[in-house]
Design an enzyme around this catalytic site. Structure first.
Site, PDB file in Angstrom:
ATOM      1  N   LYS A 123       0.977  -1.151  -0.142  1.00  0.00           N
ATOM      2  CA  LYS A 123      -0.101  -0.362   0.038  1.00  0.00           C
ATOM      3  C   LYS A 123       1.002   1.176  -0.012  1.00  0.00           C
ATOM      4  O   LYS A 123       0.297   1.998  -1.034  1.00  0.00           O
ATOM      5  CB  LYS A 123      -1.253   0.201   0.889  1.00  0.00           C
ATOM      6  N   GLN A 172      -5.054  -1.323   9.504  1.00  0.00           N
ATOM      7  CA  GLN A 172      -4.060  -2.523   9.151  1.00  0.00           C
ATOM      8  C   GLN A 172      -5.597  -3.584   9.921  1.00  0.00           C
ATOM      9  O   GLN A 172      -5.017  -3.566  11.201  1.00  0.00           O
ATOM     10  CB  GLN A 172      -3.000  -2.264   8.519  1.00  0.00           C
ATOM     11  N   ASP A 192     -11.015   2.975   3.621  1.00  0.00           N
ATOM     12  CA  ASP A 192     -11.195   1.455   3.806  1.00  0.00           C
ATOM     13  C   ASP A 192     -12.847   1.044   3.392  1.00  0.00           C
ATOM     14  O   ASP A 192     -13.484  -0.077   2.962  1.00  0.00           O
ATOM     15  CB  ASP A 192     -11.289   0.718   5.080  1.00  0.00           C
TER      16      ASP A 192
HETATM   17  N1  GUN Z   1      -7.120  -6.494   6.740  1.00  0.00           N
HETATM   18  C1  GUN Z   1      -7.181  -7.351   4.999  1.00  0.00           C
HETATM   19  N2  GUN Z   1      -7.661  -6.716   3.937  1.00  0.00           N
HETATM   20  C2  GUN Z   1      -7.711  -5.966   4.853  1.00  0.00           C
HETATM   21  C3  GUN Z   1      -8.283  -4.336   4.410  1.00  0.00           C
HETATM   22  O1  GUN Z   1      -8.852  -4.283   2.755  1.00  0.00           O
HETATM   23  N3  GUN Z   1      -8.368  -3.267   5.104  1.00  0.00           N
HETATM   24  C4  GUN Z   1      -8.107  -2.750   5.974  1.00  0.00           C
HETATM   25  N4  GUN Z   1      -7.922  -1.934   6.474  1.00  0.00           N
HETATM   26  N5  GUN Z   1      -6.975  -4.272   6.740  1.00  0.00           N
HETATM   27  C5  GUN Z   1      -7.753  -5.247   5.987  1.00  0.00           C
END
Ligand code: GUN
Length: 297
Positions: free
Chosen positions: A55, A99, A122
């Site tokens: 990311k 995350q 998100d």
């Molecule tokens: N963990 C796995 N996929 C995601 C996601 O799309 N966003 C977040 N914040 N954590 C994750």
């Protein structure tokens, strides 16, 4: 019947990132605005470390500011909430991503609630979930994987109205929001889950099948309607020959491609689209916060 068209998420993500990068250049040039994404990682979960690294890297590649925060595994909820409040109030931060999963001493709901909905890239906050489900998706920040699924469907189908869509899985992150997006496109949407009776029969009705259950190769070829569009959200690591492992989806790809009209591969389908949509949400959030027209990306 001809083999299914492969919906190439890796290629589509490259195109989307290029559009995002152009939009970021224009924001910089016209408004002196650099969107910033804050990514918060708690602990040492290896899969999360990989996601977070990707990311941040892709964020920098499109010219945005990436602000990484790494907290120790034993951080308490109060400390994490204090960080989130600080990011909410930081004008350099357009988007906040904490995350998941979080260590067990932290309630993920409390953390998601604490994120300013305008920075919730998100799309997990109840305000954004509510906007999406009341039909105001245009003002919400929409969850990234579901947005990516819709873009991939759009690579094969230009009109979804009246089509039967089946969503396998009812998570807040994928199943529920993708169902809302399909409904907004006037599909007749069914959601199936572990208690659904005659799952195969239900799936066989679907013109669009989105599988997001986390069970390797659960959806067999004979569950799929001929010509259907199949979107495989699963990323499952399974044992392969020679003591190695490999990634497979929730759909038995080799069987499914003989029946489907179009299908996403794993890897290289939905996965690459998720981060591209996160970058897109960050640009959208930055523009809305600064009262700038959101570019068409
Ligand atoms: N963990 C796995 N996929 C995601 C996601 O799309 N966003 C977040 N914040 N954590 C994750």
């Amino acid at each position: 019947m001809a083999e299914a068209k492969k919906l190439d998420g890796a290629a589509l993500a490259v195109t989307l990132r290029r559009r995002i990068s152009d939009a970021v250049d224009r924001l910089e040039g016209d408004h002196k605005l650099t969107p910033g994404l804050a990514v918060v990682l708690v602990g040492e979960n290896p899969a999360s470390q990989v996601y977070v690294r990707n990311k941040s890297k892709q964020c920098a590649e499109v010219g945005m500011r990436s602000l990484d925060h790494h907290l120790p595994d034993d951080v308490n909820e109060h400390e994490l909430l204090t960080l989130v409040h600080g990011l909410n109030n930081d004008p350099q931060v357009s988007g906040i991503l904490v995350q998941l999963p979080l260590p067990e001493q932290i309630n993920p709901g409390a953390v998601i609630d604490a994120i300013d909905p305008a920075k919730d890239v998100d799309g997990f906050h109840v305000i954004n979930a509510g906007l999406l489900s009341t039909g105001a998706a245009g003002t919400a920040l929409v969850p990234c994987t579901p947005s990516g699924c819709m873009m991939l469907i759009g690579q094969h189908l230009s009109e979804l109205a009246g089509l039967k869509a089946m969503v396998l899985g009812r998570s807040n992150i994928v199943g529920k929001p993708v169902a809302q997006l399909l409904l907004a496109e006037h599909c007749t949407v069914t959601m199936a889950h572990s208690r659904t009776r005659d799952l195969a029969g239900e799936c066989r009705q679907a013109d669009i099948l989105v599988a997001a259950v986390g069970r390797p190769r659960m959806v067999k070829g004979d569950w799929i309607k001929e010509g259907a569009t199949v979107i495989d959200v699963g990323i499952n690591r399974v044992e392969a020959e020679g003591g190695k492992t490999r990634l497979v989806g929730d759909v038995a790809f080799d069987e499914a491609k003989e029946v489907a009209g179009a299908i996403t591969p794993v890897p290289g389908g939905v996965g690459p689209m998720t981060i591209a949509c996160l970058l897109r949400n960050t640009v959208i959030a930055a523009c809305r916060q600064n009262k700038i027209d959101v570019p068409d990306i």
